[in-house]
Design an enzyme around this catalytic site. Sequence first.
Site, short mmCIF file in Angstrom:
data_model
loop_
_atom_site.label_atom_id
_atom_site.label_comp_id
_atom_site.label_asym_id
_atom_site.label_seq_id
_atom_site.Cartn_x
_atom_site.Cartn_y
_atom_site.Cartn_z
N ASP A 147 12.17 -2.12 16.04
CA ASP A 147 11.79 -3.53 16.23
C ASP A 147 12.94 -4.32 16.83
OD1 ASP A 147 9.35 -2.96 15.23
OD2 ASP A 147 9.68 -3.85 13.25
N LYS B 59 -1.70 -3.75 3.15
CA LYS B 59 -1.59 -3.27 4.52
C LYS B 59 -1.24 -1.79 4.45
CE LYS B 59 0.45 -4.34 9.00
NZ LYS B 59 0.93 -3.00 9.33
N ARG C 213 -6.42 3.67 18.07
CA ARG C 213 -6.31 2.38 18.74
C ARG C 213 -5.81 2.54 20.17
NH1 ARG C 213 -2.54 -2.48 16.68
NH2 ARG C 213 -0.92 -1.07 17.39
N CYS D 231 36.80 18.28 -12.62
CA CYS D 231 38.25 18.21 -12.82
C CYS D 231 38.53 18.83 -14.18
CB CYS D 231 38.67 16.74 -12.81
SG CYS D 231 40.26 16.44 -13.59
S1 IVH Z 1 -6.76 -6.08 10.20
C1 IVH Z 1 -7.30 -7.92 14.38
N1 IVH Z 1 -6.35 -5.16 7.76
O1 IVH Z 1 -2.09 -2.95 10.50
C2 IVH Z 1 -6.83 -7.47 13.07
N2 IVH Z 1 -5.13 -4.19 9.54
O2 IVH Z 1 -0.98 -4.72 13.24
C3 IVH Z 1 -6.95 -6.03 12.88
N3 IVH Z 1 -3.65 -2.36 8.87
O3 IVH Z 1 -3.37 -2.02 13.55
C4 IVH Z 1 -6.22 -5.47 11.73
N4 IVH Z 1 -4.16 -2.38 6.73
O4 IVH Z 1 -3.75 -0.44 11.66
C5 IVH Z 1 -6.01 -5.07 9.04
N5 IVH Z 1 -6.12 -4.41 5.57
C6 IVH Z 1 -5.79 -4.33 6.86
C7 IVH Z 1 -4.86 -3.38 7.32
C8 IVH Z 1 -4.55 -3.35 8.68
C9 IVH Z 1 -3.44 -1.79 7.66
C10 IVH Z 1 -2.98 -1.97 10.11
C11 IVH Z 1 -3.91 -1.76 11.26
C12 IVH Z 1 -3.42 -2.66 12.33
C13 IVH Z 1 -2.05 -3.06 11.88
C14 IVH Z 1 -1.76 -4.51 12.18
#
Ligand code: IVH
Length: 694
Positions: free
Chosen positions: A38, A116, A137, A425
Site C-alpha cells: 500500500d 470483512k 473480480r 550458561c
Molecule cells: S462489499 C461495492 N462486504 O472486501 C462493495 N466486501 O474492497 C463491494 N469483502 O472486494 C464489497 N467482506 O472482496 C463487502 N462483508 C463484505 C466484505 C467485502 C470482504 C471484500 C470484497 C471486496 C473488498 C473491498
Amino acid sequence: MDMDAAKARIDALRAEVAAHDHRYHVLDAPSIPDAEYDKLFHELRALEAAFPMYASPDSPTQRVGAPISGDFAKVVHAVPMLSLANAFSEQDVVDFVQRAQTALGQTNIEFSVEPKIDGLAMSLYYVDGRFVRAATRGDGEVGEDVTHSVRTIRSVPLKLTGAPAELEVRGEAYMPRAGFEAFNQRARAAGEREFVNPRNAAAGSIRQQDPSAAASRPLAFFAYGIGAAPDGVAISRHSALLRWLRELGFPVAPEVGVATGATGCLAYFTEIGQKRSSMPYDIDGVVYKVDRLDWQRELGFISRSPRWAIAHKFPAEEALTTLEAIDIQVGRTGALTPVARMTPVFVGGVTVTNATLHNFDEIARKDLRPGDTVIVRRAGDVIPEVVRPLLDRRREGAALPALPSACPVCGSAVERIEDEAVIRCTGGLVCPAQRREALRHYASRKALNIEGVGDKLCEQLVEAGLVNSIADIYALTMPQLTGLDRMGERSASSILSEIDKSRTPSLERFLFGLGIRDVGESTAKALARHFGSFDAVRAAALRMAPYFATSDALKDKALKTAFAAEPLIQIPDVGPVVAQSLYSFFSDPRSVAIVDALLLAVTPQSQVPAAQADGPLSGQTVVLTGTLSSMARDVAGAHLEALGAKVSGSVSKKTHLVVAGAEAGSKLAKAQELGIPVIDEAGFLALLAEHGRI
Ligand code: IVH
C-alpha cells in the site's frame, strides 16, 4: 523533487508495484506485507497526481484489481465489481457517516455491519436456481471463470429453491484457519510449497486449473451482496437482503448486524476486534453499509467505490523493518535466549523494537541474519514475531550469528543438552544475569510478591554486589539502599518494609519462588498441599537419589517399581522430569547453601496436607487450557477446587479431564493423544451448573 527525479521514481515504482501485483495475483505468492505494498502504491499515486504529465494508462494505479492471467476464460461482469474505500481511524468513520448523513439530509442512519472476510471476491451466477458460473473480480470489469473450482466448495449451494430466474450473488471465498493450518501441515510433510496466509491459500486453490486440487482444499464461502437487483424481489434493506440470501441457502457470516450512526459502527468495530482472534476465519476489518437500499442508490458511487459503504480496517498485523542485531539474554535457569533488535516499527497498533527468537534453532530455521529486512507480525495481543527475511533484499555478506561458545554475561562455558534446543550458561549463580533473574523471580507477584523489588532494582542490587543470592535481600540495610542511584529514603524504607513482610510466605509461594527448574506455580501448589511443610518436600526429593544416581537407573525394573511408589510420584503433576529437577535442586550444594541461608530469614508457613476433600470431583485431576470467555482462569480453577478436583498445569496420563477453551494448543493435542476426556467451555459451564456452582 525535480521532474527527472520524479520520472525516474515513477518508473521505478511502476515496475516494483507491477512485480508485486504479479506475485500476488498471478503467482499467489506475495513477497511483502500488504501494508508495505500500500505504501508503494500510495507513493506512486501521489507522484502521478503531482506530475500529471507522466500519467499513463499502463500504470498499475489505473486498474482496480488483478490482471487476467490468460489461463482462464473471461467473464464480463454485468455490474462492475467495485472495491471499498478504507477507513483507518475512528475519525475516518465519523467523517464517512457524516458525509452520508449530510448527503441524505438524515441523522442517525442505520448501517448493515459485517466482518470483512479476508479472502477472494467472488461472483456466483444462478439461472433458474441452478449454479451456472463463478467468476473472480479480476479488474472489476472482467474477471476469470473459476466455475470448476468454486463448484467444489461445499458451502456454495448448487441448487436454490424459490430463487428468481436470474441471480448473481457476491461474496468472499476463503479458507478457514483450521483448514489452512492442516493444509500447510500436509504441504510441509510432503515437501510442497506452503502458503503465506489463508487468503493466498484460497486464491491459489481457486485459481487452480485442476478442480480436484481445489476440491481437496478446505474452502468456504460467505455471501455479502448481489449483482443487479433481481426481478420480482421486493427488498428494501441490505440487512433484509442478507437474511433472504441466508434463507435461499447461502452462508452469511454469523457476525453481521445492524448499527446506528458512527457510535454504533465504532462499537461494532470494537466488539469484532475483541472476537477476532477466536474467529475461525481471518478478517482484516469490518464493513459498514448504509442499510436502506433506496439511500444506497441515492448516494451512488465515487470513482471506483460506493459512497454508501466503507471498510474499517484493523491496523496492519505485518510490517517490514530491519533486523539490526541479534542479542542474547540470559534467563533465570541460564537459558540463552536470542532476541531480535529491530528498527522500531508500528505494527498491530503498537511500536515494536524487540522480539524473542526463542532459541538458536529457530534462527537457523527462519534463516535470520543481522542486517536483513524482515517481516514482523503482531496479531491481537500476541507477542510480536519475526516471520521471515526478505531474501531478495539481503545484503551481501550477511551471515547467520555464530552459536555462543560462552555466556555473554559472565563468560562461563555453555552447554547444550542433547535433544533440547536450549543453550545454557553453566555459571549458575556466578552469572550476574542468573542472579538478577533469580531475585526478580523470587520477588515477583506470583512468588513472594515483594512490591518495589522489580527489574530495575534487581539489576542495581546485583550490579552493586549487594545481592549475590536471593537470601541476601534479607540482609539489606538503609544505607546500602539509599546509596543506589535515584533511591530516596522514603522508597528505601518502604522497600525494606516490603521485604520484611515477605518473611512468612505461604509454602507454595516459597517453593515457586525458589525457581526450581520445572516447578511452576501449579506444581509448587501441589507439592505444598501434598507435603504440608518445606522439610517434607525436601525429604521427599532427597529420597529420589537412587533413581537418578546414574542416567539409566530407571531402566532397572525393580527400581522403576519402587520409583512409582515414591510419595513424590503420587502427585499428579510430578513425573520423572519434575522429580529429577527437585532432586537436582535439593542435592546441589550451591542451591542447598542458598536455601539454608534463606531459611534463617524466612519461615514458609506449613499447612495441613490436603485431606481428600469430599466433593463430586475428589480424586480427579483437571487441566484448564485455552481461553474461557466467561470467566478468568483462576476463577475457573477455584470452582473446580471447590468441587474437590485438583487443578494441574500439565496433561499427563494421570489427568482425568481437560477443559479446553478457545485457542487451546499443545495441552489439548496431548490430551487427545492420550485419549483423555476433553470438554469445551459450554461443557464446563454445564458441569459447574450441574453441581450448583453457577
Ligand atoms: S462489499 C461495492 N462486504 O472486501 C462493495 N466486501 O474492497 C463491494 N469483502 O472486494 C464489497 N467482506 O472482496 C463487502 N462483508 C463484505 C466484505 C467485502 C470482504 C471484500 C470484497 C471486496 C473488498 C473491498
